[in-house]
Scaffold this active site. Sequence first.
Site, PDB file in Angstrom:
ATOM      1  N   GLU A 155       0.784  -1.227   0.000  1.00 32.86           N
ATOM      2  CA  GLU A 155       0.000   0.000   0.000  1.00 32.86           C
ATOM      3  C   GLU A 155       0.820   1.282   0.000  1.00 32.86           C
ATOM      4  O   GLU A 155       0.356   2.309  -0.498  1.00 32.86           O
ATOM      5  CB  GLU A 155      -0.938   0.005   1.216  1.00 32.86           C
ATOM      6  CG  GLU A 155      -2.016  -1.057   1.201  1.00 32.86           C
ATOM      7  CD  GLU A 155      -3.048  -0.821   0.109  1.00 32.86           C
ATOM      8  OE1 GLU A 155      -3.465   0.349  -0.064  1.00 32.86           O
ATOM      9  OE2 GLU A 155      -3.412  -1.779  -0.581  1.00 32.86           O
TER      10      GLU A 155
ATOM     11  N   SER B 199     -48.966 -32.413  31.765  1.00 32.54           N
ATOM     12  CA  SER B 199     -48.746 -33.046  33.074  1.00 32.54           C
ATOM     13  C   SER B 199     -47.561 -32.489  33.840  1.00 32.54           C
ATOM     14  O   SER B 199     -47.309 -32.916  34.974  1.00 32.54           O
ATOM     15  CB  SER B 199     -48.575 -34.553  32.890  1.00 32.54           C
ATOM     16  OG  SER B 199     -49.771 -35.129  32.408  1.00 32.54           O
TER      17      SER B 199
END
Length: 777
Positions: A193, A470
């Site tokens: 870069e 239940s």
Amino acid sequence: MAKKTKKSPTRSRGQSNRKKKKPANKRRWFSWSLIGKLALVCLVLGAAGLAWLDALVRERFDSHVWQLPARVYARPVELYEGRVLSREDMLKLLELMRYRQDARASTPGSYAVQGNSLLVHTRGFSDSDGGEKPERIRLTLSGGQIRSLNGDDLARLEPLQIGSIHPQHAEDRVLVPLEKVPPLLVEMLIATEDQGFYDHYGISLRGLARAMLANIKAGGLVQGGSTLTQQLVKNFWLTSERTLSRKLMEMPMAILLELHYSKEEILEAYLNEVYLGQDGARAIHGMGLGAQFLFGRPLEELEPHQLATLVALLKGPSWYDPRKHPERSLERRNTVLKVALDEGALSKADYDKYSSRPLEVVPRGASALYAFPAFIDLVRRQLARDYPPEVLSDEGLHIHSTLDVLAQLAAEGALRDHLNRRDPDDSKKLNGAVVVVAPAQGDVLALVSNRDSREAGFNRALDAQRPIGSLVKPAVVLSAVSQPKQWSLATQVEDGPIQVKLPNGDVWAPQNFDKQSRGAMPMVDVLAQSRNQATARLGLDVGLKQVAGTLKTLGVQRNIPLYPSILLGSLELTPFEVAMLYQPLSTGGFSTRLRSITDVLDKAGQPLARYPVSTDEVVDAGPAFLTQWAMQQVVEEGTARAARRHLPADLKVAGKTGTSDDFRDAWFAGFSANHLAVVWVGRDDNRNAGITGSSGALPVWAQLMGKLPQRSLSQTPPAGVEWVWMHPDGRRVSAEGCGEARRYPMLEASIPEDSDGCGAVKKTGKGIKGWFKGLFD
């Protein structure tokens, strides 16, 4: 004689103009004066502008606060000899934590498979207990257990980051100081870069000239010639638009930045600020997060080809996205490797080795950050409930959660395996939810809300309200045994037809699952065999208000309508609410608020608040012990006896199956001394799922509990409870070996004074009268 008139002298046009024209030297003086003034104004304005830019640069850089999300961590993984853990599950854990396989486990975050042993090089970490240093540990696993552990009593793997929470922004990053950045990454970055980074003062004339030529050829702005410093300026202060005005602002700001700060400070800021892509609404910033996002590992553990992939993204995060455009990304990555070779950062051997490697990017969503969406949803809700918004808006919070990664994986696997067996092609549209809790502490260890556990969306564990069937019956039994002068677990309850006329004129006439009635039976068998008619009769005798009050005491926060149907589970709860309901039953009567968070720290590691364990006794120890023992019989000889195949023979656990009308919902809720788990299975459209609690939910629970380290429920009764042999009629004391006499835990107040006269009756503790009656009956 004619008079002569005088003529006024006339001026020619040329004469008049010559008289008006200023001398040349005066004109030149005026022009230079104007230019000088304008130059002075421009100089003053320029100086003022530079001063303003200088202040802006310094203020922004000096006071910059990185936008950091709150990070959520699981609890550390504890490894010790005897822990229930299969080799397969250990390898799954290492994969989730992104440990890489290495023949020598030479660096932290690596492991080696060596026969029945695993050599694991752990990552170090810090926590409130002091943390751990990186170390190599050797585990030997066989028979589903850790057989040996390097001679140590305990080893801990680092807390896994399981999520990020963004209260006010969508940026995310993992800050990495420059000294922890791999030097090769810096070399690749500069070589690719900005090769003149260490030589220029913010701008590169060579780069600008190269960009100018490219722009002239293209007929527009296609290249900027920016240095790393200029890129940082753009990211910090400006926009990404390619305009001349932005460029003219960028250049002096870059020079000013270089004037005040060192190359190292600029480089560190760049590495943490740079934009690397998008993850939905989350913006990925910085190399640290980029490493985790793409490879699932810390930046310092990446290999050269992976570092090159990060650098490759700088040219265009979307264009070179390795998941969307793998061929394009691979080409760019190899270009970065070639530049590193040309600049001497890589040897030819390393270049050949790493340029031939695939991208090795983890699939999107495979990271632990996306692994547990249902649990993260619970964390978000509890944070919003317990903390004001201004606290959550602080940057960089560290949230320590209660998630047990191994329990979570076991819960996910148990639900997925069972549903794949029962509904392999998803034709029945079965789905489910699992909640796992450490009952004594109230810690939520696992939360699953989908057969595809990685899929976010509707949270069935927290939001799916279904009739509990239940599962309500232990509350009916608890209500009864809390009145010891009237009921005990030995009390005979009639299991026969029952009809109740409702206020609207309808008749409620419950049926048993098998459509049969069995007559009188002990209360404990009513629960173990899940007899509807007997439970309804018992509940009506105890009283609807009393049963509803018991449910409220146990933790139900919803309104409970006083209809007879609540005795058989018409009440709708979520799986998480069922865990709250069962938690006092599992602890012997103590209620602890369920929590997903243990503490919250600020970014400096200082605690903002803790979630201490707060326990209240809501049920007396005696009735709680009786109810828990009755629930153990459900597993030993009742509707959940199939679970015994998956559990150690000597492990004492308790639970209850549940099935709603028309087989829409299958439930099982059960517990050992250290784990409570609730399982729901059904369909999202609430249609008949064709399953019961025993067939649809119990297998999930049994497989899950079999994969977790368990402790048995205590068989020692609390004060005021004694073991008593009872005659089958439930009204007389008997003795061991006498016909069909059975042994029950009983509250002293419920022990009858009458005996069947068989054998020696044990002293009951009911006083002198009872003792003498026991001697002479």
